[in-house]
Design a protein around this motif. Sequence first.
Motif, PDB file in Angstrom:
ATOM      1  N   VAL A 258      -0.399 -13.074   1.993  1.00  0.00           N
ATOM      2  CA  VAL A 258      -0.027 -11.837   2.682  1.00  0.00           C
ATOM      3  C   VAL A 258      -1.119 -10.782   2.505  1.00  0.00           C
ATOM      4  N   PHE A 259      -1.594 -10.633   1.267  1.00  0.00           N
ATOM      5  CA  PHE A 259      -2.642  -9.649   1.000  1.00  0.00           C
ATOM      6  C   PHE A 259      -3.913  -9.978   1.782  1.00  0.00           C
ATOM      7  N   ILE A 260      -4.276 -11.264   1.799  1.00  0.00           N
ATOM      8  CA  ILE A 260      -5.476 -11.686   2.529  1.00  0.00           C
ATOM      9  C   ILE A 260      -5.359 -11.294   3.999  1.00  0.00           C
ATOM     10  N   ASN A 261      -4.198 -11.530   4.583  1.00  0.00           N
ATOM     11  CA  ASN A 261      -4.001 -11.225   6.001  1.00  0.00           C
ATOM     12  C   ASN A 261      -4.127  -9.729   6.277  1.00  0.00           C
ATOM     13  N   ILE A 262      -3.460  -8.926   5.466  1.00  0.00           N
ATOM     14  CA  ILE A 262      -3.488  -7.477   5.686  1.00  0.00           C
ATOM     15  C   ILE A 262      -4.897  -6.924   5.493  1.00  0.00           C
ATOM     16  N   LEU A 263      -5.574  -7.362   4.437  1.00  0.00           N
ATOM     17  CA  LEU A 263      -6.923  -6.863   4.163  1.00  0.00           C
ATOM     18  C   LEU A 263      -7.922  -7.337   5.218  1.00  0.00           C
ATOM     19  N   ASN A 264      -7.781  -8.572   5.675  1.00  0.00           N
ATOM     20  CA  ASN A 264      -8.665  -9.062   6.732  1.00  0.00           C
ATOM     21  C   ASN A 264      -8.441  -8.305   8.039  1.00  0.00           C
ATOM     22  N   ASN A 265      -7.178  -8.012   8.348  1.00  0.00           N
ATOM     23  CA  ASN A 265      -6.884  -7.231   9.547  1.00  0.00           C
ATOM     24  C   ASN A 265      -7.534  -5.852   9.470  1.00  0.00           C
TER      25      ASN A 265
ATOM     26  N   GLY B 135      -5.516   3.387  13.165  1.00  0.00           N
ATOM     27  CA  GLY B 135      -4.113   3.062  13.385  1.00  0.00           C
ATOM     28  C   GLY B 135      -3.877   1.940  14.367  1.00  0.00           C
ATOM     29  N   ILE B 136      -2.608   1.526  14.428  1.00  0.00           N
ATOM     30  CA  ILE B 136      -2.166   0.462  15.332  1.00  0.00           C
ATOM     31  C   ILE B 136      -1.777   1.094  16.664  1.00  0.00           C
ATOM     32  N   PRO B 137      -2.240   0.542  17.785  1.00  0.00           N
ATOM     33  CA  PRO B 137      -1.832   1.104  19.081  1.00  0.00           C
ATOM     34  C   PRO B 137      -0.317   1.216  19.186  1.00  0.00           C
ATOM     35  N   GLU B 138       0.162   2.346  19.669  1.00  0.00           N
ATOM     36  CA  GLU B 138       1.597   2.608  19.717  1.00  0.00           C
ATOM     37  C   GLU B 138       2.353   1.573  20.537  1.00  0.00           C
ATOM     38  N   LYS B 139       1.736   1.043  21.588  1.00  0.00           N
ATOM     39  CA  LYS B 139       2.433   0.111  22.464  1.00  0.00           C
ATOM     40  C   LYS B 139       2.721  -1.238  21.794  1.00  0.00           C
TER      41      LYS B 139
ATOM     42  N   ILE C 228       8.658  -5.597   4.424  1.00  0.00           N
ATOM     43  CA  ILE C 228       7.326  -5.116   4.767  1.00  0.00           C
ATOM     44  C   ILE C 228       7.430  -4.279   6.027  1.00  0.00           C
ATOM     45  N   LYS C 229       6.733  -3.170   6.036  1.00  0.00           N
ATOM     46  CA  LYS C 229       6.811  -2.250   7.165  1.00  0.00           C
ATOM     47  C   LYS C 229       5.416  -1.735   7.484  1.00  0.00           C
ATOM     48  N   ALA C 230       5.115  -1.620   8.783  1.00  0.00           N
ATOM     49  CA  ALA C 230       3.823  -1.106   9.230  1.00  0.00           C
ATOM     50  C   ALA C 230       4.003   0.237   9.929  1.00  0.00           C
ATOM     51  N   ASN C 231       3.166   1.198   9.582  1.00  0.00           N
ATOM     52  CA  ASN C 231       3.198   2.514  10.202  1.00  0.00           C
ATOM     53  C   ASN C 231       1.773   3.025  10.393  1.00  0.00           C
ATOM     54  N   ASN C 232       1.633   4.035  11.207  1.00  0.00           N
ATOM     55  CA  ASN C 232       0.393   4.801  11.273  1.00  0.00           C
ATOM     56  C   ASN C 232       0.568   6.065  10.444  1.00  0.00           C
ATOM     57  N   VAL C 233      -0.450   6.410   9.658  1.00  0.00           N
ATOM     58  CA  VAL C 233      -0.330   7.558   8.754  1.00  0.00           C
ATOM     59  C   VAL C 233      -1.596   8.407   8.802  1.00  0.00           C
ATOM     60  N   GLU C 234      -1.393   9.689   8.602  1.00  0.00           N
ATOM     61  CA  GLU C 234      -2.495  10.625   8.403  1.00  0.00           C
ATOM     62  C   GLU C 234      -2.505  11.005   6.938  1.00  0.00           C
ATOM     63  N   PHE C 235      -3.691  10.999   6.321  1.00  0.00           N
ATOM     64  CA  PHE C 235      -3.749  11.279   4.882  1.00  0.00           C
ATOM     65  C   PHE C 235      -5.074  11.956   4.540  1.00  0.00           C
ATOM     66  N   GLU C 236      -5.097  12.554   3.363  1.00  0.00           N
ATOM     67  CA  GLU C 236      -6.291  13.272   2.898  1.00  0.00           C
ATOM     68  C   GLU C 236      -6.928  12.526   1.741  1.00  0.00           C
ATOM     69  N   TYR C 237      -8.254  12.480   1.753  1.00  0.00           N
ATOM     70  CA  TYR C 237      -9.002  11.885   0.637  1.00  0.00           C
ATOM     71  C   TYR C 237     -10.328  12.621   0.487  1.00  0.00           C
ATOM     72  N   GLU C 238     -10.543  13.150  -0.702  1.00  0.00           N
ATOM     73  CA  GLU C 238     -11.755  13.896  -1.030  1.00  0.00           C
ATOM     74  C   GLU C 238     -12.026  15.022  -0.031  1.00  0.00           C
TER      75      GLU C 238
ATOM     76  N   ALA D  66      -3.788   2.646   9.730  1.00  0.00           N
ATOM     77  CA  ALA D  66      -2.581   1.830   9.570  1.00  0.00           C
ATOM     78  C   ALA D  66      -2.203   1.740   8.099  1.00  0.00           C
ATOM     79  N   GLU D  67      -0.902   1.724   7.857  1.00  0.00           N
ATOM     80  CA  GLU D  67      -0.386   1.573   6.489  1.00  0.00           C
ATOM     81  C   GLU D  67       0.647   0.453   6.469  1.00  0.00           C
ATOM     82  N   PHE D  68       0.453  -0.497   5.569  1.00  0.00           N
ATOM     83  CA  PHE D  68       1.432  -1.554   5.333  1.00  0.00           C
ATOM     84  C   PHE D  68       2.071  -1.306   3.974  1.00  0.00           C
TER      85      PHE D  68
END
Length: 232
Positions: free
Chosen positions: A119-126, A162-166, A204-214, A221-223
Amino acid sequence: AAMGEMIDNIAHQWRQPLNIISVTSTGVLFKNDLGKLEKDFVNDAMSNINNSVQHLSQTITDFRDFFNPNKKRGQFFIKQTFEKTFKLLESQFKTSGIIIIKNIDDIDSIGFENELIQVFINILNNARDELVKIKKEKKFIFIDVFKENDNLQIVIKDNAGGIPEKIKDKIMDSYFTTKEDFNGTGIGLYMCKIIISEHMNGYIKANNVEFEYEGNIYFGAEFRIVLPKILE
């Protein structure tokens, strides 16, 4: 349908390690022909080939047992599980220019570790496939693992847009595919959902997220994977 997808996914899982074996063995022969075959190079090459062969063998075992209702759950440390994942993906991420930010608490859990690695391999490769498409100076994958309400929370997100909304609500459905998914590597998100929900009693759930870093704002995309029954 699941069996057909599984067979196709075995081929995807084998493609990368077979490529590593081919490139490594060719490199050994080339250096030998030039008379420049050093001991350290041979040791590294044999180690890479052995790791790839072990991955091929483990893939057979994992998928052979995939529909076995009598397989036994095992205890594992989630930090070590991710380290095993990174070891398998190292060659693919080495030249991609992607920075992986890890915030992983070392928590014990019970389940099927090898399936979770798939599962991790798939998500990270994507995430990697999407990040290499964009023209950004900084490409990130963030991995956060922590305990919350006696559950193991695993959050993997990127700044690839992110993942296209459609298609966002369809990416884990059976029969759903895209041209990019078909040409990708690793098991499909539908199989990931089966592993997490049916084999490990989580979700497991997939969403689009806005976040702050540095100080910068990113969107991607967030899984989120939630697994119950953490060991104390």
